[in-house]
Design an enzyme around this catalytic site. Structure first.
Site, PDB file in Angstrom:
ATOM      1  CG  HIS A  21      -5.680   1.665   5.245  1.00  0.00           C
ATOM      2  ND1 HIS A  21      -5.225   2.661   6.076  1.00  0.00           N
ATOM      3  CD2 HIS A  21      -4.668   0.767   5.135  1.00  0.00           C
ATOM      4  CE1 HIS A  21      -3.979   2.375   6.440  1.00  0.00           C
ATOM      5  NE2 HIS A  21      -3.620   1.236   5.882  1.00  0.00           N
ATOM      6  CD  GLU A  39      -3.298  -2.630   7.407  1.00  0.00           C
ATOM      7  OE1 GLU A  39      -2.236  -2.888   6.860  1.00  0.00           O
ATOM      8  OE2 GLU A  39      -3.919  -1.570   7.244  1.00  0.00           O
ATOM      9  CD  GLU A  61      -2.964   5.357   6.744  1.00  0.00           C
ATOM     10  OE1 GLU A  61      -2.950   5.334   5.508  1.00  0.00           O
ATOM     11  OE2 GLU A  61      -2.069   4.820   7.437  1.00  0.00           O
ATOM     12  N   GLY A 107       2.634   2.266  10.812  1.00  0.00           N
ATOM     13  CA  GLY A 107       3.563   3.387  10.635  1.00  0.00           C
ATOM     14  C   GLY A 107       4.281   3.796  11.902  1.00  0.00           C
ATOM     15  CB  SER A 111       5.541  -1.625  11.951  1.00  0.00           C
ATOM     16  OG  SER A 111       5.066  -0.315  12.205  1.00  0.00           O
ATOM     17  CG  ASN A 150      -1.791   1.179   1.347  1.00  0.00           C
ATOM     18  OD1 ASN A 150      -1.858   1.993   0.423  1.00  0.00           O
ATOM     19  ND2 ASN A 150      -2.482   1.314   2.470  1.00  0.00           N
ATOM     20  CE  LYS A 160      -0.220   3.046   4.800  1.00  0.00           C
ATOM     21  NZ  LYS A 160      -0.121   3.097   6.235  1.00  0.00           N
TER      22      LYS A 160
HETATM   23  O1  LIG Z   1      -1.684  -0.660   4.627  1.00  0.00           O
HETATM   24  C1  LIG Z   1      -0.632  -0.779   5.251  1.00  0.00           C
HETATM   25  C2  LIG Z   1      -0.558  -0.505   6.659  1.00  0.00           C
HETATM   26  O2  LIG Z   1      -1.203   0.674   6.993  1.00  0.00           O
HETATM   27  C3  LIG Z   1       0.790  -0.671   7.268  1.00  0.00           C
HETATM   28  O3  LIG Z   1       1.599   0.455   7.096  1.00  0.00           O
HETATM   29  P1  LIG Z   1       3.107   0.385   7.624  1.00  0.00           P
HETATM   30  O4  LIG Z   1       3.693  -0.890   7.050  1.00  0.00           O
HETATM   31  O5  LIG Z   1       3.776   1.616   7.098  1.00  0.00           O
HETATM   32  O6  LIG Z   1       3.029   0.299   9.119  1.00  0.00           O
END
Ligand SMILES: O=C[C@H](O)COP(=O)(O)O
Length: 251
Positions: A96, A168, A98, A174, A214, A12, A14
């Site tokens: 998601h 998640e 977010e 993050g 993460s 992802n 983002k």
């Molecule tokens: O969609 C992915 C997740 O929000 C994980 O993000 P991250 O690997 O940066 O923690």
């Protein structure tokens, strides 16, 4: 005995990348020796969907990071599953954290989006997960079961083959604070039991439940050893060549 489930790794991206940076990602994905037993799907920002679909090898899937609950109309700024399909893209991430926590999407809206995307012929990666305060007050199960029910209520029995559930935990996204393999496995087992009890044994055994939060090249192998972790949804690390090691975590 549990049904075999192909390992699945989503990247992802983002709100990251421009044409040059996306070119670099495509280069390492194309040059990298990706485990052919892992299903890989990348999710670029909407504006780059068609470019990425045309540039990536066809063995790598492409996902939108979001889409709306109707095919067309007066909904400024939205993108529909029909449009996503029209540019050759086959997946959508929905719900998601977010989208839920920054943009205020409700369980009800996410459920409607999942239902419409599946009806329109997209495959979906609906996301669920608890916040830190919910975990600390013992509400993890209540939260993830509520979120999963709102999604499952919109999926017809023959559509489950087009669904990959992403667990998640919000506190791990993050933050560099990954759930331990045991913590993730514990929730995945509970989610699979929920599917068994509320949908069907077949769906519980066949549906992939992937972990996000993460995930890195350093922690992916340990997580991938857990029997109910069927892959990952990767954020930050999906922008770096390390992503190839995550795709290959089961090798
Ligand atoms: O969609 C992915 C997740 O929000 C994980 O993000 P991250 O690997 O940066 O923690």
């Amino acid at each position: 005995m549990s049904a075999p489930r192909n390992f699945f790794v989503g990247g992802n991206w983002k709100l990251n990348g421009n044409k040059q940076e996306i070119g670099n990602i495509i280069n390492f994905l194309t040059a990298g020796n990706l485990d052919p037993n892992t299903e890989v799907v990348c999710a670029p920002p909407t504006i780059y969907l068609e470019h990425v679909r045309k540039t990536l090898p066809s063995s790598v899937g492409v996902a939108a990071q979001n889409c709306y609950k109707v095919p067309k109309g007066a909904f400024t700024g939205e993108t529909s599953p029909a449009m996503i399909k029209d540019v050759g893209v086959e997946w959508a991430i929905l719900g998601h954290s977010e989208r839920r926590n920054v943009f205020g999407e409700s369980d009800e809206l996410i459920g409607a989006k999942v239902g419409h995307a599946l009806e329109a012929g997209l495959k979906v990666i609906p996301c669920i997960g608890e916040k830190l305060e919910e975990r600390e007050s013992g509400k993890t199960e209540e939260v993830v079961f509520r979120q999963l029910k709102a999604i499952a209520d919109n999926i017809k029995p023959d559509q489950w083959q087009n669904v990959v559930i992403a667990y998640e935990p919000v506190w791990a996204i993050g933050t560099g604070k990954t759930a331990s393999p045991a913590q993730a496995q514990e929730i995945h087992v509970k989610l699979r039991k929920w599917l068994n009890d509320n949908v069907s044994t077949d769906v519980a055994q066949k549906t992939r439940i992937i972990y996000g939060g993460s995930v890195t090249a350093d922690n992916c192998r340990e997580l991938a050893r857990e029997g109910d972790i069927d892959g990952f949804l990767v954020g930050g690390a999906s922008l770096k060549p390390d992503f190839v090691q995550i795709v290959n975590a089961r090798q």
